[in-house]
Each structure stands twice: as C-alpha cells, then as structure tokens.
Design a protein around this motif. Sequence first.
Motif, PDB file in Angstrom:
ATOM      1  N   ASN A   1      -0.732 -24.720 -14.646  1.00 59.24           N
ATOM      2  CA  ASN A   1      -1.642 -24.371 -13.379  1.00 59.24           C
ATOM      3  C   ASN A   1      -2.946 -23.826 -13.908  1.00 59.24           C
ATOM      4  O   ASN A   1      -2.933 -22.706 -14.217  1.00 59.24           O
ATOM      5  CB  ASN A   1      -0.572 -23.500 -12.529  1.00 59.24           C
ATOM      6  N   LEU A   2      -3.732 -24.675 -13.549  1.00 57.23           N
ATOM      7  CA  LEU A   2      -5.232 -24.141 -13.803  1.00 57.23           C
ATOM      8  C   LEU A   2      -5.581 -23.023 -13.139  1.00 57.23           C
ATOM      9  O   LEU A   2      -6.569 -21.962 -13.316  1.00 57.23           O
ATOM     10  CB  LEU A   2      -6.190 -25.147 -13.559  1.00 57.23           C
ATOM     11  N   ASP A   3      -5.000 -22.704 -11.946  1.00 60.87           N
ATOM     12  CA  ASP A   3      -5.405 -21.419 -11.118  1.00 60.87           C
ATOM     13  C   ASP A   3      -4.737 -19.959 -11.921  1.00 60.87           C
ATOM     14  O   ASP A   3      -5.130 -18.988 -11.495  1.00 60.87           O
ATOM     15  CB  ASP A   3      -4.539 -21.339  -9.879  1.00 60.87           C
ATOM     16  N   GLN A   4      -3.950 -20.316 -12.969  1.00 59.58           N
ATOM     17  CA  GLN A   4      -3.390 -19.194 -13.540  1.00 59.58           C
ATOM     18  C   GLN A   4      -4.108 -18.672 -14.782  1.00 59.58           C
ATOM     19  O   GLN A   4      -4.040 -18.871 -15.752  1.00 59.58           O
ATOM     20  CB  GLN A   4      -1.961 -19.507 -14.048  1.00 59.58           C
ATOM     21  N   THR A   5      -5.330 -18.321 -14.371  1.00 56.76           N
ATOM     22  CA  THR A   5      -6.418 -17.640 -15.446  1.00 56.76           C
ATOM     23  C   THR A   5      -5.927 -16.156 -15.701  1.00 56.76           C
ATOM     24  O   THR A   5      -5.030 -15.683 -15.165  1.00 56.76           O
ATOM     25  CB  THR A   5      -7.782 -17.462 -14.774  1.00 56.76           C
ATOM     26  N   PRO A   6      -6.231 -15.704 -17.025  1.00 54.56           N
ATOM     27  CA  PRO A   6      -5.773 -14.147 -17.158  1.00 54.56           C
ATOM     28  C   PRO A   6      -6.051 -13.353 -16.129  1.00 54.56           C
ATOM     29  O   PRO A   6      -5.386 -12.423 -15.968  1.00 54.56           O
ATOM     30  CB  PRO A   6      -6.645 -14.213 -18.528  1.00 54.56           C
ATOM     31  N   GLU A   7      -7.247 -13.464 -15.415  1.00 55.46           N
ATOM     32  CA  GLU A   7      -7.401 -12.754 -14.515  1.00 55.46           C
ATOM     33  C   GLU A   7      -6.493 -12.613 -13.227  1.00 55.46           C
ATOM     34  O   GLU A   7      -6.182 -11.628 -12.661  1.00 55.46           O
ATOM     35  CB  GLU A   7      -9.027 -12.740 -13.903  1.00 55.46           C
ATOM     36  N   ARG A   8      -6.177 -13.907 -13.042  1.00 56.74           N
ATOM     37  CA  ARG A   8      -5.356 -14.066 -11.795  1.00 56.74           C
ATOM     38  C   ARG A   8      -3.775 -13.538 -12.247  1.00 56.74           C
ATOM     39  O   ARG A   8      -3.261 -12.813 -11.323  1.00 56.74           O
ATOM     40  CB  ARG A   8      -5.273 -15.346 -11.582  1.00 56.74           C
ATOM     41  N   LEU A   9      -3.637 -13.675 -13.600  1.00 57.98           N
ATOM     42  CA  LEU A   9      -2.223 -13.153 -14.047  1.00 57.98           C
ATOM     43  C   LEU A   9      -2.244 -11.947 -13.945  1.00 57.98           C
ATOM     44  O   LEU A   9      -1.109 -11.170 -13.569  1.00 57.98           O
ATOM     45  CB  LEU A   9      -1.744 -13.839 -15.307  1.00 57.98           C
ATOM     46  N   ARG A  10      -3.236 -11.227 -14.244  1.00 61.94           N
ATOM     47  CA  ARG A  10      -3.506  -9.647 -14.248  1.00 61.94           C
ATOM     48  C   ARG A  10      -3.448  -9.136 -12.853  1.00 61.94           C
ATOM     49  O   ARG A  10      -2.656  -7.963 -12.486  1.00 61.94           O
ATOM     50  CB  ARG A  10      -4.659  -9.012 -14.895  1.00 61.94           C
ATOM     51  N   LEU A  11      -4.175  -9.931 -11.640  1.00 58.60           N
ATOM     52  CA  LEU A  11      -3.946  -9.490 -10.638  1.00 58.60           C
ATOM     53  C   LEU A  11      -2.536  -9.624  -9.909  1.00 58.60           C
ATOM     54  O   LEU A  11      -1.872  -8.707  -9.237  1.00 58.60           O
ATOM     55  CB  LEU A  11      -4.921 -10.137  -9.626  1.00 58.60           C
TER      56      LEU A  11
END
Length: 255
Positions: free
Chosen positions: A3-13
């Motif tokens: 899932n390209l939406d799961q960036t490190p920043e999104r995972l952290r959020l």
Amino acid sequence: MMNLDQTPERLRLDAALKRMAVTFRGMTARPDENNCECHWGSAEDLAQLKVPDVELNLDLLHATWRAKDWDDHASVLRRILPQFSTALVSGLVEPFSGMEEVGHSLASGHWQLWPAEQATAVREFLHAWWAQILTDPDPAVPAHEVLALCAEAAGTLSPWLQVWEAQTHAVADHHLAEAVAHWERDLLRDQLPWETWNWEDEEEPRAELTAWLIRHAPARLHAQNAPEELLHRVRLLGLAGPARWEDPHWPNRSY
C-alpha cells in the motif's frame, strides 16, 4: 501488494492515533460537569460526556471542543480526544476562523501538565500529524493551518519550523509556497497570520516566523517555480518602513 499510502510518516501517525485511543479510553467528564443548555447542548448531550467511549455526533463534538466555559476543561478534552484526534486528521473539524482555535482549546486544557503518559500521547500525536502533513501532497488540512494549531497547542513555534526546515523535498516545498501565499498579506502588515493566545505579544512568534521565511523560503520557492511576485513578497519581509512600502514590488492593494 504494498500500500503506497503507508509511508513511515503515515504509519507513525496511525500509531499515534491508536495510542490516543488506548491512553484516553474510558475517560469521562466530571460527574458534576455542567454547561449552558441554551448555548451548548441538552441535558442528554451533556450526559453523553459522562459515559466513556460513546461516539458523539459531529455537531456535539464540535460544540464540546469549542466551548470555553467547562468547569474542568481538561477532563472534557480527555473524554473526546480519541474521536477528536481522528476527526482532525480526517479534515472533519471546521473551526469558525482557523485551526489555531483547536490549539487554543488544547492549551486551555493544560495538556502538558497531565500525567506523563497522557501528555506524551498528545505530544506524539501533534508531532506525528505534523510530520505526515509535510509529506502528504493532498492533506485534508493545509500545512499552514496545522502549524498554527500545533504552535498554539504547544506554546512554541520553533520545533515545528525545525521539522519543516529539515523536510526539503518537493511536497514540503509546495506546502511552503501555499503557506507564504496565505501568510504574506498579514506578515507584510507586521501581523501574525493567526490569532494567538499563547504569547502576550504576538511580535515574538511573528518575528520568528518572518525571520525563518526570509532565511529558508526563497530557495524553496524557486524550486517550486513560484510566481515572481511571491518571491518579492518574501524579499519585502526583510525590509522595514519606507524601504518596504516604497519598493516597486510593494503590492498595489490596501494593507
């Protein structure tokens, strides 16, 4: 498939939102909490704040965080924070003027003085959201609005600007160009571009924001192919008095 939406920043959020849900699970307003029925809500609405983990409708959620006259603002905030933090990230929170109002509400609850686990959860949520916003090309809330919220909630501007300074990629630069376009009118009048409650004199955050823009915005705006006039607006911020308003690039509009 990743899932390209799961960036490190999104995972952290996402982790920060889960932490908010766990940390503030089971919280309620005080049993004797009260508010004006004609201006805030009904007795049935108030009763919901005294029951843990019941999701509020959006109108009641908005009325609750906006209210300034709770006997125990901190307890009311803790009651709504799991739902409220998710609504913020989703762009479902609509202040009257700007997102700094949310920061004012958080500051009024003195969250930094809460028990360590609770204060840490709020702090990590704010930092995780800010980091994610700067990497999101189409955030639900504009970066300049989230900056105002975070600065007012925390009572400081520096850490948020430091994160933006470190994020030198195109998305963060694009958000900076949008922010400058939003801020320049107020800053050229030597006014902070949002309402502040945390500084006795808005000159302190205004001067810090202006100095930061003068140092860091020009190269980043160039990289975004920003309009020439926007670059001149930033240049004008470095001038004072007649040198500013007699400059040939001073905007031909009322300030």
